[in-house]
Design a protein around this motif. Sequence first.
Motif, PDB file in Angstrom:
ATOM      1  N   HIS A   1       0.704   4.141  -2.701  1.00 47.75           N
ATOM      2  CA  HIS A   1      -0.030   5.363  -2.352  1.00 47.75           C
ATOM      3  C   HIS A   1       0.736   6.314  -1.448  1.00 47.75           C
ATOM      4  CE1 HIS A   1      -3.784   3.571  -3.906  1.00 47.75           C
ATOM      5  NE2 HIS A   1      -3.409   2.466  -3.309  1.00 47.75           N
TER       6      HIS A   1
ATOM      7  N   TYR B   1       0.840  -1.199   0.000  1.00 45.88           N
ATOM      8  CA  TYR B   1       0.000   0.000   0.000  1.00 45.88           C
ATOM      9  C   TYR B   1       0.879   1.253   0.000  1.00 45.88           C
ATOM     10  CZ  TYR B   1      -3.307   3.625   1.129  1.00 45.88           C
ATOM     11  OH  TYR B   1      -4.045   4.790   1.068  1.00 45.88           O
TER      12      TYR B   1
ATOM     13  N   TYR C   1     -14.029   9.424   3.566  1.00 48.22           N
ATOM     14  CA  TYR C   1     -14.892   8.299   3.184  1.00 48.22           C
ATOM     15  C   TYR C   1     -16.352   8.599   3.578  1.00 48.22           C
ATOM     16  CZ  TYR C   1     -10.308   6.437   2.557  1.00 48.22           C
ATOM     17  OH  TYR C   1      -9.014   6.298   2.124  1.00 48.22           O
TER      18      TYR C   1
ATOM     19  N   ASN D   1     -11.956  10.172  -3.135  1.00 48.57           N
ATOM     20  CA  ASN D   1     -11.110   9.954  -4.305  1.00 48.57           C
ATOM     21  C   ASN D   1     -11.902   9.400  -5.496  1.00 48.57           C
ATOM     22  OD1 ASN D   1      -8.500  10.468  -5.074  1.00 48.57           O
ATOM     23  ND2 ASN D   1      -7.652   8.513  -4.396  1.00 48.57           N
TER      24      ASN D   1
HETATM   25  C1  NAG Z   1      -6.367   8.717  -4.990  1.00 44.07           C
HETATM   26  O1  NAG Z   1      -6.251   8.580  -6.399  1.00 44.07           O
HETATM   27  C2  NAG Z   1      -4.942   8.852  -6.896  1.00 44.07           C
HETATM   28  C3  NAG Z   1      -4.983   8.835  -8.412  1.00 44.07           C
HETATM   29  O2  NAG Z   1      -5.705   7.727  -8.894  1.00 44.07           O
HETATM   30  C4  NAG Z   1      -3.976   7.816  -6.311  1.00 44.07           C
HETATM   31  O3  NAG Z   1      -2.670   8.044  -6.766  1.00 44.07           O
HETATM   32  C5  NAG Z   1      -4.000   7.951  -4.792  1.00 44.07           C
HETATM   33  O4  NAG Z   1      -3.176   6.984  -4.218  1.00 44.07           O
HETATM   34  C6  NAG Z   1      -5.414   7.761  -4.282  1.00 44.07           C
HETATM   35  N1  NAG Z   1      -5.449   8.028  -2.850  1.00 44.07           N
HETATM   36  C7  NAG Z   1      -5.953   7.176  -1.979  1.00 44.07           C
HETATM   37  C8  NAG Z   1      -5.937   7.607  -0.562  1.00 44.07           C
HETATM   38  O5  NAG Z   1      -6.421   6.093  -2.294  1.00 44.07           O
END
Ligand code: NAG
Length: 407
Positions: A131, A127, A146, A204
């Motif tokens: 991210h 993860y 959320y 998101n």
């Molecule tokens: C939100 O979306 C972006 C682009 O798709 C991604 O890079 C990012 O990790 C996402 N953030 C979360 C918290 O999931």
Amino acid sequence: MLTQAFLNLLPLAGFIATTNSAALSQDVGTIDLEAAYGALQQWYNHSNGLWIPSTGWWNSANCLTVVTGVASVDNSIKEQIEVVISETFIKAPHYSPEMAKVVGMGNERFLMQTYYSDRWPYPPPAYLQHHGRPHRKTFKNFLNDYYDDEGWWALGWIAAYDLTHDHRYLRQAEIIFEDMYSVFGKTNCSSNSGGIGGIWWDKNHTYVNAIANELFFSTAASLANRARRPYGGPTYLETAKQQLSWFQSSGMIASNFTINDGLLQQTCKNNGGTIWTYNQGVILAGLVELSKATRNDSYVDLAHDIANAAIATLAPSGILKDPCEPNCGADGPQFKGIFVRNLLVLFKTSPRDNYINFFKRNAISIWDNNRNQRNELSVSWGGPFVSTANASTQSSAMDSLAALAAV
Ligand SMILES: *[C@@H]1O[C@H](CO)[C@@H](O)[C@H](O)[C@H]1NC(C)=O
Ligand SMILES: *[C@@H]1O[C@H](CO)[C@@H](O)[C@H](O)[C@H]1NC(C)=O
Ligand SMILES: *[C@@H]1O[C@H](CO)[C@@H](O)[C@H](O)[C@H]1NC(C)=O
Ligand SMILES: *[C@@H]1O[C@H](CO)[C@@H](O)[C@H](O)[C@H]1NC(C)=O
Ligand SMILES: *[C@@H]1O[C@H](CO)[C@@H](O)[C@H](O)[C@H]1NC(C)=O
Ligand SMILES: *[C@@H]1O[C@H](CO)[C@@H](O)[C@H](O)[C@H]1NC(C)=O
């Protein structure tokens, strides 16, 4: 011979029948909701007003709703619970963890999992690589990234308002509703034969799922019976009806009235995702509220169809069970109580004998098969007790005990 044997058995059969029913009522009598409440409160954290770190952010909203339900059936601890509610209202908004939610855990592709930077469950390396560190929950209130989490808090504050008549709680639910409403009708799947509706699961915009949409519906329908929409625009009632119509046309409710996890983003069709207990639950109280607001019983009929399909599918042996058990992560153990809590709302409006039996069997099984010496209750209601119990497993099981106390 046969006759003789049969005659010999008769008194015994009678004896067995009486002891069984006596044992059943004795079992009901030994269930101690206050003891279960005491066990839950060992995990209440006075520094943040939440059941953290024993469980998480959205689960704490459910703990709040559960203790509110306990207060409504047990006058002797009502005042003390009202103090807890008020402490949560004052302290929890200041809690700002780094948190992220993902859909899918191990083999369970549709099981939610929440990660926290400062405690278990930590985000796994994969993860973090993809991210980076989770976002801080920067909002100094009951909002985060959320919409389902927001919905749990909205319903918790509505329950707190019903118990205490304190208008600050109702106002808080309205503030949360407005944030959810900001994406209403704006998803990839917002237009269908039922009209325009639907909200995203997350800020998101990655998923349109059942839970966020049921929570939004139930919040709108509940507010319709308690508040006036402050900012003009459509009333809570209009939004609730519109959302239900969209939800029914979305395809998430299967033809046998079970509700799947969500929609495929590319096609907006039912993704066939796991039939979780909580997705069969949240909609029930929403339908009851809508039927009150419209004086139309057809919504209650739909609720019975969904409730009975859920019991047939997820409690074939009488005891409610989620498909992930016993490895439901940190979020899954919360689900079952949510179904029972909502079934109780339906039962109070439209009682059915099979629901009473369901409440009894589950509460007795929890108390007899799924409890340790400290009155802690674990994840699988059919037992056995598995370590560890925590505020999530405890509060979920308490929904069942409180439902039995309320009927
Ligand atoms: C939100 O979306 C972006 C682009 O798709 C991604 O890079 C990012 O990790 C996402 N953030 C979360 C918290 O999931
Ligand atoms: C209560 O939560 C805080 C974080 O908000 C944490 O630092 C503390 O250790 C927790 N207390 C207990 C008893 O777990
Ligand atoms: C939603 O729709 C937009 C525009 O049609 C598209 O760019 C986007 O990829 C879709 N999102 C998802 C999650 O499929
Ligand atoms: C009750 O609601 C159902 C479903 O929306 C609708 O079809 C029906 O016409 C309503 N009945 C009345 C009397 O308004
Ligand atoms: C309803 O259909 C689902 C598949 O969509 C199935 O898993 C479930 O067992 C069915 N429930 C009943 C009571 O037939
Ligand atoms: C709570 O207990 C469940 C069931 O044992 C477990 O899966 C979950 O990880 C625990 N939650 C936390 C935050 O430790």
